[in-house]
Write a protein that holds these residues in place. Structure first.
Motif, PDB file in Angstrom:
ATOM      1  N   GLU A 270       3.279   2.575  -7.458  1.00  0.00           N
ATOM      2  CA  GLU A 270       4.065   1.469  -6.920  1.00  0.00           C
ATOM      3  C   GLU A 270       4.866   1.968  -5.716  1.00  0.00           C
ATOM      4  O   GLU A 270       5.149   3.158  -5.591  1.00  0.00           O
ATOM      5  N   ILE A 271       5.281   1.049  -4.861  1.00  0.00           N
ATOM      6  CA  ILE A 271       6.150   1.372  -3.736  1.00  0.00           C
ATOM      7  C   ILE A 271       7.492   1.847  -4.305  1.00  0.00           C
ATOM      8  O   ILE A 271       8.037   1.243  -5.221  1.00  0.00           O
ATOM      9  N   GLY A 272       8.008   2.960  -3.779  1.00  0.00           N
ATOM     10  CA  GLY A 272       9.288   3.496  -4.239  1.00  0.00           C
ATOM     11  C   GLY A 272       9.171   4.408  -5.441  1.00  0.00           C
ATOM     12  O   GLY A 272      10.168   4.943  -5.919  1.00  0.00           O
ATOM     13  N   GLU A 273       7.948   4.609  -5.930  1.00  0.00           N
ATOM     14  CA  GLU A 273       7.735   5.489  -7.084  1.00  0.00           C
ATOM     15  C   GLU A 273       7.711   6.947  -6.618  1.00  0.00           C
ATOM     16  O   GLU A 273       7.231   7.257  -5.540  1.00  0.00           O
ATOM     17  N   SER A 274       8.228   7.838  -7.444  1.00  0.00           N
ATOM     18  CA  SER A 274       8.222   9.263  -7.120  1.00  0.00           C
ATOM     19  C   SER A 274       6.854   9.857  -7.415  1.00  0.00           C
ATOM     20  O   SER A 274       6.220   9.508  -8.411  1.00  0.00           O
ATOM     21  N   VAL A 275       6.424  10.754  -6.545  1.00  0.00           N
ATOM     22  CA  VAL A 275       5.152  11.445  -6.731  1.00  0.00           C
ATOM     23  C   VAL A 275       5.401  12.940  -6.527  1.00  0.00           C
ATOM     24  O   VAL A 275       6.079  13.339  -5.584  1.00  0.00           O
ATOM     25  N   ASP A 276       4.887  13.740  -7.456  1.00  0.00           N
ATOM     26  CA  ASP A 276       5.067  15.194  -7.394  1.00  0.00           C
ATOM     27  C   ASP A 276       3.841  15.840  -6.760  1.00  0.00           C
ATOM     28  O   ASP A 276       2.718  15.591  -7.195  1.00  0.00           O
ATOM     29  N   PHE A 277       4.082  16.659  -5.749  1.00  0.00           N
ATOM     30  CA  PHE A 277       3.019  17.420  -5.098  1.00  0.00           C
ATOM     31  C   PHE A 277       3.221  18.903  -5.412  1.00  0.00           C
ATOM     32  O   PHE A 277       4.303  19.435  -5.193  1.00  0.00           O
TER      33      PHE A 277
ATOM     34  N   HIS B  67       0.858  -1.183   0.000  1.00  0.00           N
ATOM     35  CA  HIS B  67       0.000   0.000   0.000  1.00  0.00           C
ATOM     36  C   HIS B  67       0.895   1.234   0.000  1.00  0.00           C
ATOM     37  O   HIS B  67       1.576   1.490   0.982  1.00  0.00           O
ATOM     38  N   PRO B  68       0.952   1.984  -1.123  1.00  0.00           N
ATOM     39  CA  PRO B  68       1.825   3.165  -1.178  1.00  0.00           C
ATOM     40  C   PRO B  68       1.420   4.206  -0.140  1.00  0.00           C
ATOM     41  O   PRO B  68       0.237   4.459   0.072  1.00  0.00           O
ATOM     42  N   TRP B  69       2.414   4.814   0.475  1.00  0.00           N
ATOM     43  CA  TRP B  69       2.203   5.735   1.583  1.00  0.00           C
ATOM     44  C   TRP B  69       3.244   6.839   1.538  1.00  0.00           C
ATOM     45  O   TRP B  69       4.395   6.581   1.206  1.00  0.00           O
ATOM     46  N   VAL B  70       2.832   8.082   1.810  1.00  0.00           N
ATOM     47  CA  VAL B  70       3.812   9.178   1.878  1.00  0.00           C
ATOM     48  C   VAL B  70       3.878   9.790   3.274  1.00  0.00           C
ATOM     49  O   VAL B  70       4.727  10.632   3.539  1.00  0.00           O
ATOM     50  N   GLY B  71       2.977   9.393   4.164  1.00  0.00           N
ATOM     51  CA  GLY B  71       3.076   9.842   5.554  1.00  0.00           C
ATOM     52  C   GLY B  71       2.446  11.184   5.864  1.00  0.00           C
ATOM     53  O   GLY B  71       2.924  11.890   6.738  1.00  0.00           O
TER      54      GLY B  71
ATOM     55  N   THR C  75       7.184   7.136  -2.589  1.00  0.00           N
ATOM     56  CA  THR C  75       6.248   6.370  -1.774  1.00  0.00           C
ATOM     57  C   THR C  75       6.986   5.256  -1.036  1.00  0.00           C
ATOM     58  O   THR C  75       7.999   4.742  -1.509  1.00  0.00           O
ATOM     59  N   ALA C  76       6.463   4.912   0.122  1.00  0.00           N
ATOM     60  CA  ALA C  76       6.970   3.788   0.902  1.00  0.00           C
ATOM     61  C   ALA C  76       5.807   2.824   1.097  1.00  0.00           C
ATOM     62  O   ALA C  76       4.658   3.132   0.780  1.00  0.00           O
TER      63      ALA C  76
END
Length: 125
Positions: free
Chosen positions: A81-88, A4-8, A103-104
């Motif tokens: 995916e886990i470890g994928e970069s996400v731009d905010f 489950h992708p997570w950024v915290g 993402t973790a």
């Protein structure tokens, strides 16, 4: 387990009335825009976004996709995916900013795999 992708970050849905309540609070260090958008209300200490996002940041888009609610953000993150970069892209005070967070795996947030621990301790990335 199912990754489950997570950024915290924990988000709340901001609207004009909620923004006005926040802006009238003398204890809030920044003014938030009077818009309908997800707003950060908590950043997890052990989360991937700890050095990137702050409380009261108002998220306007994720990976170039405009977002209006916290569910919009969750839908985008769930597809990653886990470890994928996400731009905010977000508004902090009067500035629009952009950050990239990796993402973790939500299930690993407390277990702390060695690679995640090393990255987490480096801090300012």
């Amino acid at each position: 387990h199912v990754p489950h992708p997570w950024v915290g970050v924990e988000l709340e849905n901001l609207n004009v009335q909620r923004a006005r309540e926040i802006n009238e609070d003398p204890n809030v260090p920044v003014k938030v825009p009077e818009v309908q958008a997800p707003m950060v209300f908590n950043v997890k200490r052990n989360g991937p976004a700890v050095s990137s996002l702050q409380k009261y940041d108002v998220v306007t888009d994720v990976n170039g996709i405009p977002v209006k609610t916290k569910h919009d953000v969750q839908r985008i993150l769930t597809a990653l995916e886990i470890g994928e970069s996400v731009d905010f892209t977000f508004i902090r005070g009067s500035e629009t900013r952009r950050v990239t967070v990796k993402t973790a795996d939500f299930a690993q947030k407390k277990k702390g795999r060695s690679k995640d621990r090393e990255e987490g301790q480096e801090g300012d990335r």
